[in-house]
Design a protein around this motif. Structure first.
Motif, short mmCIF file in Angstrom:
data_model
loop_
_atom_site.label_atom_id
_atom_site.label_comp_id
_atom_site.label_asym_id
_atom_site.label_seq_id
_atom_site.Cartn_x
_atom_site.Cartn_y
_atom_site.Cartn_z
N SER A 77 41.80 24.79 38.10
CA SER A 77 42.46 26.09 38.08
C SER A 77 41.88 26.95 36.96
O SER A 77 41.53 26.44 35.89
N ILE A 78 41.81 28.24 37.19
CA ILE A 78 41.21 29.13 36.19
C ILE A 78 42.11 29.26 34.97
O ILE A 78 41.68 29.75 33.93
N ARG A 102 36.27 25.57 46.78
CA ARG A 102 35.72 25.91 45.46
C ARG A 102 35.94 27.39 45.14
O ARG A 102 36.22 27.75 44.00
N TYR A 103 35.79 28.23 46.15
CA TYR A 103 36.02 29.66 45.94
C TYR A 103 37.47 29.92 45.56
O TYR A 103 37.76 30.77 44.71
N ALA A 104 38.40 29.21 46.19
CA ALA A 104 39.82 29.38 45.88
C ALA A 104 40.09 29.03 44.43
O ALA A 104 40.85 29.73 43.75
N TYR A 105 39.49 27.95 43.93
CA TYR A 105 39.72 27.55 42.54
C TYR A 105 39.00 28.48 41.57
O TYR A 105 39.51 28.78 40.49
N PHE A 108 40.80 32.60 42.28
CA PHE A 108 42.21 32.98 42.26
C PHE A 108 43.04 32.01 41.42
O PHE A 108 42.80 30.80 41.43
N SER A 109 44.03 32.56 40.76
CA SER A 109 44.98 31.76 40.00
C SER A 109 45.91 31.01 40.94
O SER A 109 46.09 31.38 42.10
N ALA A 114 46.67 33.95 47.71
CA ALA A 114 45.32 33.77 48.24
C ALA A 114 44.76 32.40 47.88
O ALA A 114 44.01 31.80 48.67
N HIS A 115 45.09 31.89 46.70
CA HIS A 115 44.61 30.57 46.28
C HIS A 115 45.05 29.51 47.28
O HIS A 115 44.24 28.71 47.78
#
Length: 201
Positions: A77-78, A102-105, A108-109, A114-115
């Motif tokens: 998670s970011i 990977r794009y979701a992680y 996006f938080s 969207a995550h």
């Protein structure tokens, strides 16, 4: 209005007209034993523990475990500065589903819809991919059995739904499409390939 009625209006959540006659903090403290005991930080047992200036005053201690190797480049998670000391490696991300996850992680938080929606999309892509690859390996899924029709046999499947308020009756019609859409897509692609090969010949 009696005093009792006035006190009852103080506890109504929403009042359309008029101003609430809310009791003061001193009145509440006199009426309710222990009311407002956490207003003063000095009275809160958690304050020394939660205070950054307290340091080790509470005696709490924690030693960070040794970092598991292979953490570089792992999805996280970011909100977190690094991955946890121990993480799972049994299901590494692969293919298009891995790209979506990977794009979701990365983008996006965890507090964003969207995550989680991207993770769901990645999961659906993963399922579809495995169904196609399993079919190509000669081990196709049991499409009929996965619909649950076997469990319906002998359980009055029609009569139990007629005149019923069962919630599953609202989506029963789409269940075969939800379960079998990867097979339909794969069959369509295979049909197009076969037609093109036959035309070239």
């Amino acid at each position: 209005m009696s005093r009792e009625d006035e006190e009852m209006t103080d506890h109504i959540a929403y009042i359309a007209d008029g101003k609430r006659n809310a009791p003061s903090a001193d009145e509440l403290r006199a009426r309710i034993p222990g009311w407002g005991s956490d207003l003063d930080p000095a009275d809160r047992p958690s304050v020394p523990k939660l205070s950054r200036e307290a340091g080790s005053a509470t005696g709490a201690h924690w030693v960070r475990p040794e970092q598991q190797p292979g953490g570089t480049g792992r999805e996280r998670s970011i909100e977190h500065a690094h991955v946890t000391p121990v993480f799972g490696t049994a299901q590494p991300l692969r293919g298009l589903a891995g790209v979506v996850r990977r794009y979701a992680y990365r983008r996006f938080s965890e507090g964003r819809l969207a995550h989680w929606m991207l993770l769901v999309v990645g999961d659906r892509i993963d399922v579809a991919t495995h169904r196609v690859t399993d079919a190509l390996r000669g081990r196709p899924d049991d499409l009929i059995g996965e619909t649950g029709i076997g469990a319906e046999r002998g359980k009055r499947p029609i009569a139990s739904r007629l005149g019923s308020t069962r919630p599953d009756t609202h989506h029963t019609w789409m269940d075969p499409f939800v379960v079998n859409w990867p097979a339909v897509v794969a069959g369509g692609v295979l049909l197009l390939v076969v037609r093109r090969v036959l035309r070239r010949r």
